[in-house]
Motif scaffolding. Structure first.
Motif, PDB file in Angstrom:
ATOM      1  N   MET A   1      -5.437  -5.446  12.791  1.00 22.40           N
ATOM      2  CA  MET A   1      -4.217  -5.583  12.030  1.00 22.40           C
ATOM      3  C   MET A   1      -4.166  -6.934  11.318  1.00 22.40           C
ATOM      4  N   PHE A   2      -4.688  -7.961  11.953  1.00 26.99           N
ATOM      5  CA  PHE A   2      -4.701  -9.289  11.340  1.00 26.99           C
ATOM      6  C   PHE A   2      -5.462  -9.278  10.014  1.00 26.99           C
ATOM      7  N   TYR A   3      -6.603  -8.604   9.991  1.00 29.94           N
ATOM      8  CA  TYR A   3      -7.413  -8.585   8.769  1.00 29.94           C
ATOM      9  C   TYR A   3      -6.678  -7.889   7.625  1.00 29.94           C
ATOM     10  N   TYR A   4      -5.980  -6.817   7.949  1.00 33.09           N
ATOM     11  CA  TYR A   4      -5.210  -6.118   6.919  1.00 33.09           C
ATOM     12  C   TYR A   4      -4.190  -7.057   6.293  1.00 33.09           C
ATOM     13  N   SER A   5      -3.466  -7.784   7.124  1.00 33.59           N
ATOM     14  CA  SER A   5      -2.451  -8.699   6.612  1.00 33.59           C
ATOM     15  C   SER A   5      -3.080  -9.790   5.756  1.00 33.59           C
ATOM     16  N   LEU A   6      -4.214 -10.292   6.205  1.00 27.31           N
ATOM     17  CA  LEU A   6      -4.915 -11.332   5.455  1.00 27.31           C
ATOM     18  C   LEU A   6      -5.316 -10.819   4.075  1.00 27.31           C
ATOM     19  N   TRP A   7      -5.952  -9.646   4.023  1.00 30.14           N
ATOM     20  CA  TRP A   7      -6.411  -9.105   2.735  1.00 30.14           C
ATOM     21  C   TRP A   7      -5.248  -8.670   1.863  1.00 30.14           C
ATOM     22  N   ASP A   8      -4.212  -8.106   2.477  1.00 31.05           N
ATOM     23  CA  ASP A   8      -3.050  -7.680   1.700  1.00 31.05           C
ATOM     24  C   ASP A   8      -2.420  -8.873   0.988  1.00 31.05           C
ATOM     25  N   GLY A   9      -2.310  -9.989   1.688  1.00 30.46           N
ATOM     26  CA  GLY A   9      -1.773 -11.194   1.059  1.00 30.46           C
ATOM     27  C   GLY A   9      -2.673 -11.714  -0.047  1.00 30.46           C
ATOM     28  N   TYR A  10      -3.984 -11.632   0.166  1.00 34.49           N
ATOM     29  CA  TYR A  10      -4.946 -12.076  -0.845  1.00 34.49           C
ATOM     30  C   TYR A  10      -4.797 -11.257  -2.126  1.00 34.49           C
ATOM     31  N   TRP A  11      -4.832  -9.934  -1.983  1.00 32.06           N
ATOM     32  CA  TRP A  11      -4.765  -9.080  -3.174  1.00 32.06           C
ATOM     33  C   TRP A  11      -3.386  -9.152  -3.821  1.00 32.06           C
ATOM     34  N   GLY A  12      -2.367  -9.402  -3.042  1.00 35.97           N
ATOM     35  CA  GLY A  12      -1.018  -9.531  -3.603  1.00 35.97           C
ATOM     36  C   GLY A  12      -0.897 -10.723  -4.538  1.00 35.97           C
ATOM     37  N   ARG A  13      -1.659 -11.767  -4.286  1.00 35.52           N
ATOM     38  CA  ARG A  13      -1.603 -12.967  -5.130  1.00 35.52           C
ATOM     39  C   ARG A  13      -2.517 -12.863  -6.346  1.00 35.52           C
ATOM     40  N   TYR A  14      -3.556 -12.050  -6.261  1.00 33.76           N
ATOM     41  CA  TYR A  14      -4.573 -12.061  -7.302  1.00 33.76           C
ATOM     42  C   TYR A  14      -4.648 -10.758  -8.085  1.00 33.76           C
ATOM     43  N   ARG A  15      -3.562 -10.006  -8.138  1.00 34.29           N
ATOM     44  CA  ARG A  15      -3.552  -8.800  -8.964  1.00 34.29           C
ATOM     45  C   ARG A  15      -2.170  -8.597  -9.558  1.00 34.29           C
ATOM     46  N   ILE A  16      -2.152  -7.833 -10.649  1.00 34.35           N
ATOM     47  CA  ILE A  16      -0.866  -7.489 -11.244  1.00 34.35           C
ATOM     48  C   ILE A  16      -0.212  -6.421 -10.376  1.00 34.35           C
ATOM     49  N   ASP A  17       1.098  -6.303 -10.460  1.00 37.19           N
ATOM     50  CA  ASP A  17       1.773  -5.277  -9.669  1.00 37.19           C
ATOM     51  C   ASP A  17       1.738  -3.940 -10.407  1.00 37.19           C
ATOM     52  N   ALA A  18       2.100  -2.883  -9.689  1.00 40.50           N
ATOM     53  CA  ALA A  18       2.038  -1.532 -10.245  1.00 40.50           C
ATOM     54  C   ALA A  18       2.945  -1.383 -11.464  1.00 40.50           C
ATOM     55  N   GLU A  19       4.125  -1.985 -11.436  1.00 41.93           N
ATOM     56  CA  GLU A  19       5.065  -1.857 -12.561  1.00 41.93           C
ATOM     57  C   GLU A  19       4.479  -2.466 -13.836  1.00 41.93           C
ATOM     58  N   THR A  20       3.807  -3.591 -13.710  1.00 38.32           N
ATOM     59  CA  THR A  20       3.163  -4.210 -14.870  1.00 38.32           C
ATOM     60  C   THR A  20       2.053  -3.310 -15.408  1.00 38.32           C
ATOM     61  N   ALA A  21       1.273  -2.732 -14.504  1.00 41.15           N
ATOM     62  CA  ALA A  21       0.196  -1.821 -14.920  1.00 41.15           C
ATOM     63  C   ALA A  21       0.768  -0.591 -15.634  1.00 41.15           C
ATOM     64  N   ILE A  22       1.870  -0.061 -15.116  1.00 46.48           N
ATOM     65  CA  ILE A  22       2.511   1.109 -15.738  1.00 46.48           C
ATOM     66  C   ILE A  22       2.991   0.767 -17.142  1.00 46.48           C
ATOM     67  N   GLN A  23       3.654  -0.365 -17.302  1.00 47.60           N
ATOM     68  CA  GLN A  23       4.156  -0.756 -18.626  1.00 47.60           C
ATOM     69  C   GLN A  23       3.003  -0.955 -19.611  1.00 47.60           C
ATOM     70  N   THR A  24       1.902  -1.526 -19.144  1.00 43.12           N
ATOM     71  CA  THR A  24       0.718  -1.702 -19.994  1.00 43.12           C
ATOM     72  C   THR A  24       0.165  -0.346 -20.419  1.00 43.12           C
ATOM     73  N   ALA A  25       0.066   0.589 -19.479  1.00 41.05           N
ATOM     74  CA  ALA A  25      -0.456   1.923 -19.779  1.00 41.05           C
ATOM     75  C   ALA A  25       0.453   2.666 -20.759  1.00 41.05           C
ATOM     76  N   LEU A  26       1.772   2.554 -20.560  1.00 39.43           N
ATOM     77  CA  LEU A  26       2.716   3.250 -21.444  1.00 39.43           C
ATOM     78  C   LEU A  26       2.707   2.692 -22.864  1.00 39.43           C
ATOM     79  N   GLN A  27       2.310   1.443 -23.035  1.00 42.84           N
ATOM     80  CA  GLN A  27       2.176   0.892 -24.391  1.00 42.84           C
ATOM     81  C   GLN A  27       1.045   1.589 -25.136  1.00 42.84           C
ATOM     82  N   ARG A  28       0.011   1.995 -24.412  1.00 36.43           N
ATOM     83  CA  ARG A  28      -1.134   2.660 -25.028  1.00 36.43           C
ATOM     84  C   ARG A  28      -0.946   4.170 -25.135  1.00 36.43           C
ATOM     85  N   VAL A  29      -0.297   4.768 -24.108  1.00 36.22           N
ATOM     86  CA  VAL A  29      -0.080   6.218 -24.071  1.00 36.22           C
ATOM     87  C   VAL A  29       1.376   6.458 -23.681  1.00 36.22           C
TER      88      VAL A  29
END
Length: 79
Positions: A1-29
């Motif tokens: 469980m510790f590793y999951y929390s560690l990686w989840d925090g890592y990816w949370g800081r270094y990726r865009i969120d789903a809402e941003t990805a959706i808005q980007t996709a809707l601009q194209r389609v």
């Protein structure tokens, strides 16, 4: 469980969120989002966003680190 929390925090800081990805996709389609998945593709995190349009369903791939649209594909089969 510790590793999951560690990686989840890592990816949370270094990726865009789903809402941003959706808005980007809707601009194209513009349409109605019917599905969003975060997937690993060749070692990169990619949002796969399915969008329903009057001409069919499109899958838009957005790089989760940069927000760049990588490709847009029309789905052949959709139920």
């Amino acid at each position: 469980m510790f590793y999951y929390s560690l990686w989840d925090g890592y990816w949370g800081r270094y990726r865009i969120d789903a809402e941003t990805a959706i808005q980007t996709a809707l601009q194209r389609v513009p349409g109605q989002v019917v599905k969003v998945e975060l997937d690993d593709e060749n070692g990169f995190l990619i949002y796969e966003i399915d969008i329903r349009t009057p001409s069919g369903i499109y899958e838009v791939h957005v790089n989760a680190a940069t927000g760049q649209v990588l490709r847009i594909e029309m789905e052949d089969e959709w139920f």
